[in-house]
Design a protein around this motif. Structure first.
Motif, short mmCIF file in Angstrom:
data_model
loop_
_atom_site.label_atom_id
_atom_site.label_comp_id
_atom_site.label_asym_id
_atom_site.label_seq_id
_atom_site.Cartn_x
_atom_site.Cartn_y
_atom_site.Cartn_z
N GLN A 139 1.00 -1.24 0.06
CA GLN A 139 0.05 0.17 -0.10
C GLN A 139 0.95 1.10 -0.22
OE1 GLN A 139 -3.09 -0.21 -0.26
NE2 GLN A 139 -3.67 -2.44 -0.20
N ARG B 34 2.55 4.37 1.49
CA ARG B 34 2.42 4.71 2.65
C ARG B 34 2.44 6.68 2.65
NH1 ARG B 34 7.79 1.71 5.14
NH2 ARG B 34 6.37 -0.10 5.09
N GLU B 35 1.59 7.26 3.18
CA GLU B 35 1.75 8.04 3.69
C GLU B 35 2.74 8.64 4.08
OE1 GLU B 35 -0.13 11.06 7.38
OE2 GLU B 35 -0.94 9.18 6.85
N LYS B 36 2.63 10.32 3.20
CA LYS B 36 4.39 10.44 2.38
C LYS B 36 4.93 11.49 4.05
CE LYS B 36 6.79 13.76 -0.95
NZ LYS B 36 7.22 14.45 -1.79
N ASN C 169 1.35 19.18 3.76
CA ASN C 169 2.10 18.45 4.27
C ASN C 169 3.43 18.94 5.22
OD1 ASN C 169 2.60 16.19 5.59
ND2 ASN C 169 3.44 15.70 3.61
N ASP D 68 -2.33 18.80 6.84
CA ASP D 68 -2.71 17.91 7.15
C ASP D 68 -3.31 17.25 8.11
OD1 ASP D 68 -2.98 17.45 4.50
OD2 ASP D 68 -1.24 16.64 4.05
N ARG D 69 -3.26 17.83 9.47
CA ARG D 69 -3.03 17.46 10.59
C ARG D 69 -3.54 18.41 12.55
NH1 ARG D 69 0.14 12.83 11.68
NH2 ARG D 69 -0.59 12.51 14.23
#
Length: 487
Positions: free
Chosen positions: A35, A37-39, A289, A331-332
């Motif tokens: 899968q 992966r989150e960068k 990001n 993003d977070r």
């Protein structure tokens, strides 16, 4: 031992089931690894020099405009109880890059480092950039270093791939020199380049962002401005730069120069360059990001606004330690938040490592705390207990909950710095148990640190330099001899 046919069938089924489970686990691992992966996030860490707590408009200064710094806060979170590890530059920067109390290293005893070429950040010590490199980051420092000089020490020896800036504590904004010596470098190559230094640093930072955007590799850009540190020179003030180079002028410390207006223009120019960096992130599609941090290395100096606190740089009063600190990561981190989390410079190492998927070196455990869960989810503040000392004037401090123990010379205090940020009401007699506990805990903590030594430099302002310090004398450079709190 004999087995029945039923036993054999049961054992066979168990073995086959276990094998099937192992195969299934392996298949799931392959599927998981296949899968995307989150960068990991890019990190742009912007550090001002000697900026007071209220010296940007999002912290309350009404007489200047800092729209780009304010944008970082509006896109993310503004910390209301952020502290520097020290009331002066080198000591804080030691903690900032290592994630540990500066007093664990000989370099951290310098307040600040002033001309001792044998002292610096040991190249073997893990740092934020070196630990990020282990998880695939590229790293660049643009701006101020002040953690030791060549040939023994330098950014390229402590985890940075590239360096553009100066190595000492301060330089002239136009000549890029200090004490008659040039101090502008591109990696380890001395450089002569005309221009106002704040602008040069901002331009190089934009180039770094653009270059990393093309590579697609996650990066750390440490953008450490010298603004608004003295000398008091704003854009267009070449005449002041020339005056300070003349014999008898007093030099870069510039005690006979500066004004509120000059100081404000210096901050506004730094903010303008921060805007160019944010625009480069936007143009390259990196904003969502990218973690962007803006903060200061210690409290403000003579022209700074430290409201609602008293005290300035070199002092463990709140004004010398409390700093602006904002972070965005679209993003977070949700937009437009504030947090009462007590935070200190050395917390950035474990916090940013956690965001990047890295971790501290277990041989050098951090004293800072990973506060990413609080920042990313605006969670309930985590209780902190923080300690300081400063050799000049035998200063000591502890912050625990809302309370702060403070010692300056032989004067001792207990303040509730939440209800009384000006540090006026001394509660040490009314709340003797709290006072005595914090004093005792400071001595216990101090016993784990390197002792103060005569050989380390420490700076404090005296009455001849600042009128509001009437009666204050120059430091004799002698360490305070720790005495038992029961003495």
């Amino acid at each position: 031992m004999a087995f029945s046919s039923k036993d054999l069938i049961t054992r066979r089924d168990l073995l086959c089931g276990a094998a099937a489970g192992m195969i299934g686990l392996a298949v799931r691992r392959v599927a998981r690894d296949a899968q995307p992966r989150e960068k990991p996030p890019n990190i742009v860490f912007i550090l001002a020099d000697d900026l007071g707590y209220a010296d940007v408009s999002c912290y309350g200064r009404p007489d200047l405009s800092t729209p780009n710094t304010d944008r970082i806060a509006a896109q993310g979170l503004r910390l209301l109880q952020a502290y520097a590890n020290s009331a002066v530059c080198t000591a804080t920067r030691t903690a900032l890059i290592t994630g540990r109390y500066q007093y664990r290293l000989r370099l951290g005893l310098e307040e600040p480092l002033a001309g001792n070429s044998d002292v610096g950040l040991p190249p073997e010590h893990p740092t934020l950039p070196s630990l990020l490199k282990k998880v695939g980051y590229s790293t660049t420092l643009v701006g101020k270093w002040h953690l030791g000089v060549l040939p023994k020490f330098g950014p390229l020896k402590s985890g940075y791939d590239h360096f553009y800036g100066f190595r000492g504590g301060a330089v002239d904004y136009f000549s890029h020199s200090a004490g008659g010596k040039d101090d502008l470098w591109d990696d380890d190559v001395p450089l002569r380049q005309p221009g106002y230094l704040t602008d040069l640093l901002g331009s190089r930072a934009v180039e770094v962002v653009n270059g990393y955007a093309k590579s697609g590799q996650p990066f750390l850009l440490s953008l450490h401005f010298n603004a608004p540190h003295w000398p008091w020179e704003a854009p267009g003030d070449e005449a002041e730069s020339e005056r300070l180079r003349q014999p008898g002028s007093g030099g870069l410390a510039d005690f006979d120069g500066g004004s509120q207006k000059t100081y404000q223009r210096m901050i506004e120019e730094m903010d303008r360059q921060i805007g160019h960096v944010l625009q480069a992130l936007d143009a390259n599609g990196l904003t969502k990001n990218t973690i962007v941090v803006f903060t200061s290395d210690n409290g403000g100096e003579r022209f700074a606004d430290t409201w609602p606190f008293t005290g300035k740089k070199t002092e463990l009063l709140e004004g010398g330690l409390r700093i602006p600190a904002v972070i965005s990561w679209p993003d977070r981190i949700a937009r437009g938040q504030t947090s009462d989390q007590v935070f200190i410079s050395m917390d950035w190492v474990p916090t940013l490592l956690a965001a990047a998927g890295g971790e501290p070196d277990p041989s050098y455990p951090t004293d800072g705390m990973n506060l990413l869960p609080v920042l990313a989810h605006n969670g309930k503040p985590i209780p902190r207990k923080l300690f300081w000392r400063y050799k000049a004037n035998a200063q000591r401090a502890v912050r625990d909950g809302d309370y702060k123990f403070l010692k300056i010379l032989d004067n001792t205090f207990l303040f509730n710095v939440v209800e009384d940020p000006l540090e006026r009401a001394n509660l040490k007699e009314r709340q003797k148990d709290t006072y005595q506990r914090l004093v005792r805990e400071w001595y216990e903590w101090n016993s784990l640190m390197l002792p103060e030594i005569k050989e380390s430099f420490t700076h404090s302002f005296d009455g001849q330099e600042l009128a509001d310090h009437f009666g204050a004398k120059k430091s004799d450079q002698m360490p305070d001899i720790p005495r038992s709190p029961d003495d």
